[in-house]
Design an enzyme around this catalytic site. Structure first.
Site, PDB file in Angstrom:
ATOM      1  N   ASP A 139       0.850  -1.094  -0.034  1.00 54.69           N
ATOM      2  CA  ASP A 139      -0.092   0.089   0.034  1.00 54.69           C
ATOM      3  C   ASP A 139       0.872   1.299  -0.022  1.00 54.69           C
ATOM      4  O   ASP A 139       1.842   1.398   0.878  1.00 54.69           O
ATOM      5  CB  ASP A 139      -0.870  -0.178   1.186  1.00 54.69           C
ATOM      6  CG  ASP A 139      -1.654   1.234   1.448  1.00 54.69           C
ATOM      7  OD1 ASP A 139      -2.715   1.433   0.342  1.00 54.69           O
ATOM      8  OD2 ASP A 139      -1.571   1.754   2.322  1.00 54.69           O
ATOM      9  N   GLU A 179       1.664  -0.053  -5.096  1.00 54.49           N
ATOM     10  CA  GLU A 179       1.289   1.339  -5.324  1.00 54.49           C
ATOM     11  C   GLU A 179       2.408   2.487  -5.591  1.00 54.49           C
ATOM     12  O   GLU A 179       2.748   3.008  -4.588  1.00 54.49           O
ATOM     13  CB  GLU A 179       0.008   1.903  -4.659  1.00 54.49           C
ATOM     14  CG  GLU A 179      -1.117   1.221  -4.555  1.00 54.49           C
ATOM     15  CD  GLU A 179      -2.180   1.679  -3.330  1.00 54.49           C
ATOM     16  OE1 GLU A 179      -3.319   2.086  -3.994  1.00 54.49           O
ATOM     17  OE2 GLU A 179      -1.752   1.955  -2.449  1.00 54.49           O
TER      18      GLU A 179
END
Length: 713
Positions: A408, A437
């Site tokens: 994340d 990400e």
């Protein structure tokens, strides 16, 4: 040593630098000498600079000699004024990192052979104690820890303390702070205490799957443990729990497979779960709230709200292991969503309580950075922060047998830390999928060091969510009403063509987003932001459901047939909706649950997506291993704008395959290259077995908003 009266403030900001903040009433003292003392040694300070600040003066001072960490210091000045010295920005210096970096693999609580050992890295602490609670007991005992090398405090007790709850009491900057153990592997309900565990008593027989072949062979299916089974028609007995996710006998209202068995039938290879480490936002005992899980508390402890008994510290461990091995038994691999970029609340985190200011990034003005948007950024570049992340990854792979990691907000982390994760995984399980990400985020780390897409060349073995693919195919995620290529916006044709070719620069003069297709995670929908169906409801609100479904099918088809790593949001194959809510991180089950009745209603689309998955898995032309393979074997057919046509050579026998894409609402007749062509997919059907054959005298009839996949006979 008791703290002295504080007439002013003094901070250790570098190994030999102290900052003094004097109130205006002590202006006269600014020109006098100050002495640094720990009760046994007196060291004079050299004044380097005086600056006017709000309501006082700032003095920058230096001193000779070594500051003895673990000892209380105070400053004295003229007229007897005194102040404790607080340890501040020095913890963020390279010198501090090098002096106190601890390479041992024994932090936390270890219970073995009748002994229990506690170890805590707390180099700035003056004292450390462990507070022990016997199982079920309310009373506690305090045991002092001894300071050792590298600022590690430890105590070895000749007692078996399995199931004892514990916290650490840390005296730092003249204040006692109580914290759970950041290296906890077990915890009490709602994370009130760490728990001493013997992990050998939580063993679950692992299922050994063969090494996975290549990341582009993966088809990732993202879901949330609670969402996956909480729906009334999921057919699962233990709804919303670890063991419910692994039930293999679940059937929906139609009598057909739901849950794990359904996902297996769909044909995906990896299931990615939203975070299942311990997080805030849900009372584990009541379970009346909902949360995605991006509020990390303890990084190495499973979340208790997914357990049948959150009060039993072993239940959550065993049941999570059973869930993972249950998926393995069905041939599916598990990707863990990790949140190493921030903590829930910095001030309440054990990291901040134990070593204030070290584990987080701060701006030059001393304010904490907030590139994550949730109040804090973990400073992964600091050696002990990086070590914690690496130790955590190693722990999850070895203890829980996970098959992949999804990072994340990976752009908050640094390149060296992320590449280190890859190296650890390669050493333990080389076929692991690692994706993240790679967004460019505003955190005080040099751009050249961020694990962001701009630095993809420094992380060749890390997949990154391709936002250019996402926005080219469906339209901007952040402009709900903008339409992308699959929604009929022909201005995105060139960008869509490049995205389908792996974003390696095939159609942009070599200037690609990525160097290799393995780096491109292709998606149009994920847990966050609006589902594709909800975006279609906004963009095409005056159109009927038929057109919306065709656009949705087209976008999902392009995800599955593009070069790179395909990523599906659970329920995407049956037009998942959240009722128009984009950020549903704490919305109720009615919004977030996977609607298994919708799977029944849209079974034809499920069948179609299943067929495309089969086509991708059988035809290697849709998953070339390298950019060089793509450049050699993929040719543009040069179809009329905005159609896209690719010609592939595939396999040792150079089998010829064609992909044609029509985003328009018109029928198109396409003249195919010479030969006879079997149709594997059109607007209604998709399967590895041919549907029909187009002869030399026929043209391919491309229906509105559809694809065709053809194989030369």
């Amino acid at each position: 040593m008791a703290s002295v009266k504080r007439d002013f403030n003094a901070y250790l900001d570098a190994m030999n630098e102290i900052t003094i903040l004097l109130p205006l009433s002590y202006r006269e003292a600014a020109s006098a000498s100050f002495t640094l003392s720990n009760g046994t040694t007196d060291i004079p300070l050299e004044l380097v600079d005086i600056t006017d600040v709000e309501d006082g003066l700032k003095l920058s001072c230096r001193f000779q000699g070594e500051f003895e960490f673990g000892t209380e210091y105070f400053l004295s000045g003229m007229n007897g004024i005194e102040a404790d010295v607080e340890i501040r920005a020095v913890v963020r210096t390279t010198d501090f990192d090098e002096i106190f970096f601890y390479q041992g693999e024994d932090l936390g609580a270890i219970c073995k052979d009748g002994y229990t050992t506690f170890k805590l890295w707390a180099p700035t602490a003056i004292q450390v104690k462990v507070k022990l609670f016997p199982p079920g007991g309310k009373f506690f005992e305090l045991v002092k820890l001894s300071r050792g090398e590298k600022g590690v405090w430890s105590a070895e007790l000749a007692r078996d303390l399995e199931f004892y709850r514990y916290t650490f009491m840390v005296l730092v900057n003249h204040e006692w702070r109580e914290a759970v153990d950041p290296y906890s592997v077990a915890a009490s309900a709602n994370t009130t205490h760490s728990v001493v565990a013997k992990l050998e008593n939580t063993r679950v027989q692992p299922v050994q799957l063969p090494p996975f072949t290549h990341p582009v062979d993966a088809i990732i299916y993202e879901t949330h443990i609670r969402d996956f089974t909480i729906h009334p028609d999921s057919g699962v007995s233990h709804k919303g729990l670890y063991i419910g996710a692994a039930e293999t006998d679940a059937n929906g209202a139609d009598g057909k497979a739901a849950g794990l068995s359904y996902v297996k039938e769909l044909g995906v290879t990896h299931v990615e779960f939203l975070p299942f480490n311990d997080f805030a936002g849900i009372n584990e005992l009541e379970r009346t709230e909902y949360n995605w899980g991006y509020n990390p508390l303890l990084f190495n402890v499973p979340e208790g709200s997914y357990s049948t008994d959150p009060s039993d510290p072993y239940k959550r461990i065993v049941e999570l292991k059973q869930m993972i091995e249950g998926f393995h038994s069905e041939g599916l691999r598990v990707i863990m969503d990790v949140v190493y970029n921030h903590v829930y609340i910095r001030e309440q985190s054990p990291f901040e309580k134990i070593v204030p200011g070290y584990f987080f990034r701060f701006h030059s003005d001393g304010q904490p950075s907030d590139g994550t948007g949730v109040g804090n950024d973990i400073a992964s570049e600091r050696l002990m922060a990086r070590k914690f992340i690496h130790d955590s990854v190693r722990y999850w792979v070895k203890e829980y047998n996970i098959d992949g990691i999804r990072m994340d907000l990976m752009g908050i982390l640094d390149v060296e830390t992320v590449n280190g994760i890859r190296e650890i995984c390669d050493s333990l399980k080389p076929s692991m999928i690692i994706i993240g990400e790679g967004w460019e985020l505003n955190t005080p780390l040099p751009s050249s060091e961020k694990a962001a897409m701009r630095n993809q060349n420094l992380m060749p073995s890390i997949g990154q969510f391709n936002d250019q693919f996402r926005d080219s195919i469906k339209g901007s995620t952040f402009n709900l009403y903008e339409r992308g290529y699959a929604l009929g916006n022909g201005t995105y044709t060139d960008r869509a063509k490049e995205a389908l070719a792996g974003s390696i620069g095939l159609f942009t003069d070599g200037k690609g987003v990525f160097n290799e297709p393995v780096q491109s995670v292709n998606y149009v929908e994920a847990h966050d932001n609006h589902t594709l169906w909800d975006k279609l409801e906004a963009c095409l609100d005056n159109s009927g459901d038929l057109l919306k479904m065709k656009c949705h099918k087209l976008a999902t088809s392009l995800v599955l047939l593009a070069q790179g790593v395909p990523f599906l949001h659970s329920g995407q194959e049956f037009f998942r909706t959240k009722g128009g809510i984009g950020n549903s991180y704490k919305e109720p089950d009615e919004v977030n649950q996977l609607d298994w009745e919708r799977k029944i209603r849209h079974s034809e689309n499920v069948r179609y997506i299943k067929g495309l998955i089969e086509i991708r898995k059988q035809l290697e032309c849709f998953r070339y291993r390298s950019a060089e393979d793509i450049r050699i074997n993929l040719k543009d057919l040069g179809l009329q704008h905005p159609l896209i046509g690719f010609h592939f050579n595939s396999g040792v026998d150079q089998e010829e395959i064609i992909l044609i894409v029509n985003p328009t609402v018109y029928i198109h007749h396409i003249t195919l290259p010479d030969g006879e062509w079997d149709v594997l997919a059109d607007d209604l059907h998709a399967a590895i077995q041919p549907l029909r054959t187009i002869t030399r005298d026929e043209t391919a009839v491309l229906e509105p908003v559809s694809i065709m996949v053809l194989v030369k006979k």
